[in-house]
Design an enzyme around this catalytic site. Sequence first.
Site, PDB file in Angstrom:
ATOM      1  N   SER A 103      69.032  62.097  73.901  1.00 45.30           N
ATOM      2  CA  SER A 103      68.425  63.194  73.174  1.00 45.30           C
ATOM      3  C   SER A 103      69.302  63.592  71.978  1.00 45.30           C
ATOM      4  O   SER A 103      69.704  62.734  71.202  1.00 45.30           O
ATOM      5  CB  SER A 103      68.183  64.369  74.134  1.00 45.30           C
ATOM      6  OG  SER A 103      67.409  65.381  73.545  1.00 45.30           O
ATOM      7  N   ASP A 113      57.479  59.573  74.327  1.00 45.02           N
ATOM      8  CA  ASP A 113      58.446  60.639  74.039  1.00 45.02           C
ATOM      9  C   ASP A 113      58.327  61.057  72.574  1.00 45.02           C
ATOM     10  O   ASP A 113      58.311  60.214  71.673  1.00 45.02           O
ATOM     11  CB  ASP A 113      59.850  60.135  74.346  1.00 45.02           C
ATOM     12  CG  ASP A 113      60.924  61.199  74.213  1.00 45.02           C
ATOM     13  OD1 ASP A 113      60.565  62.373  73.997  1.00 45.02           O
ATOM     14  OD2 ASP A 113      62.114  60.852  74.329  1.00 45.02           O
ATOM     15  N   HIS A 122      60.677  62.484  78.277  1.00 49.08           N
ATOM     16  CA  HIS A 122      61.998  62.530  77.648  1.00 49.08           C
ATOM     17  C   HIS A 122      63.127  62.434  78.685  1.00 49.08           C
ATOM     18  O   HIS A 122      64.300  62.414  78.305  1.00 49.08           O
ATOM     19  CB  HIS A 122      62.111  63.837  76.856  1.00 49.08           C
ATOM     20  CG  HIS A 122      63.316  63.915  75.972  1.00 49.08           C
ATOM     21  ND1 HIS A 122      63.607  62.972  75.008  1.00 49.08           N
ATOM     22  CD2 HIS A 122      64.315  64.839  75.893  1.00 49.08           C
ATOM     23  CE1 HIS A 122      64.720  63.314  74.378  1.00 49.08           C
ATOM     24  NE2 HIS A 122      65.165  64.432  74.898  1.00 49.08           N
TER      25      HIS A 122
END
Length: 551
Positions: A340, A403, A459
């Site tokens: 991320s 995602d 995610h």
Amino acid sequence: MYPSNYYHNNIIKLLKTMATIPSHNHLLTTDHKISLTGHHLSSPPVNTSFSKINFPAKPRVTATRALSRTNESSLSAVISRLERERRERQGLTDEAEGLGERWMKAEDIRRRDKTSEEKGKLIDTWRKIQGEDDWAGLMEPMDPVLRSELIRYGEMAQACYDAFDFDPASKYCGSSRFSRLEFFDSLGMNGSGYEVARYLYATSNINLPNFYSKSRWSKVWSKNANWMGYVAVSDDETSRNRLGRRDIAIAWRGTVTKLEWIADLKDYLKPVSENKIRCPDPAVKVESGFLDLYTDKDTSCKFAKFSAREQILAEVKRLVETYDDEDDDCDLSITVTGHSLGGALAILSAYDIAEMGLNRSKSGKVIPVTVLTYGGPRVGNVRFKERMEELGVKVMRVVNVHDMVPKSPGLFLNESAPQALMKIAEGLPWCYCHVGEELALDHQNSPFLKPSVDLSNAHNLEAMLHLLDGYHGKGERFVLSSGRDHALVNKASDFLKEHLQIPPFWRQDANKGMVRNSEGRWIQAERLRSEDHHSPDIHHHLSQLRLDHPS
């Protein structure tokens, strides 16, 4: 369809039951006995992990006389009932159909992977696995050694989440729950083969409120800092016998479920040179929020007295010098990983290490720098991508196609836009470009995961590691290779299918960090130790790098 003997077995079961109930004994008189030996009744086999399937043997039924009309009527009713059940369970039968053949194919894939892994052991192929040739020929089909390494470094990034204190009711919220010297052992990663050399911290004064975690209490470990990850180095045994080199690994913390941090981004590009990163080209730009997070510091805070950038550069310099002198016969590598937002910091810090020339030994030999990110966003513009390539930094980006984070920032102006449009817009502060190679995975290919597209689930890092374990190439069947426990997916999510019966969000800290003291009272144990953040020689290394630092 059900196995051919499924109805027969269920009829036999019913007749057995009728024979034991007095009110139905007249249906099976002495003259109408049926031999029911040799039966093993089972429901249709369903096994999503493709275990070996043993269907029941065909039953042996010997009738001494024909059944009476009453029995025939009863059997007709039974068959009708079973037909209704078949229709109700059609979903399960579809899943069961052909499992034997699928299991055989899965076994063939596992045997092929094992053979390939034996032929290409990491100790002999590590340069290719680190991206020497941009992973040409290693992703289609998926090289088992590369898959194993992607999972291993992904677990190092996951360790940042597992160690982080997210609890606002803890006075240590925003710090690591474990000491540096016991980090991997505390997480059950005893065989990692790495030792944490330094913890990384960043100031929380910049505008990313949905990324930082803060305690609700007034007396806390730090009001202006958050733990961001760590720098680790492989030990002697691992370096020589498993990796084929001494590896310096940097892992950055990202975000687990809160995706609101994307909205916090200023979403405009900024020259890296404006934040005192040495770069010969002012056209090299990155997203301003990432740049501020990486370079800002708070001289009044002992944890964020030095910026994350200064901490990284000083530690990498120290480790390269240390092992360059000690290991003349052992190569070095630098691997940076993150999920991320941590993926963005991984790319930015790897670029900085190469731009500063810290990946060169005293003899001038280039130390390979590799970045492995998971669900990471775009970081900079086209010129930033080109500069990364000029410096020889290799980047592999693992993404879930559902995602949204890898699609940001630069939702409209990015590498997917027509080249002519990108050429016209390249000077705009919203024109972004991904770097490196992409490995695209799809959670809808896994029989373990819910097919629905939930943004936070798509995610999830543990889910990506699960998808990596089952990925063998485009169009290949999903088959878990290492036996990695699929229950890990639900550690901090609700992503696994219900029939697997794995509780969602099952990982919990024991007693929320409360322990009993010598007087029998429950208290929150003291956690921070000076060795976790103290680095007495950081001034020395920063001065050699000619970087500004506090006195």
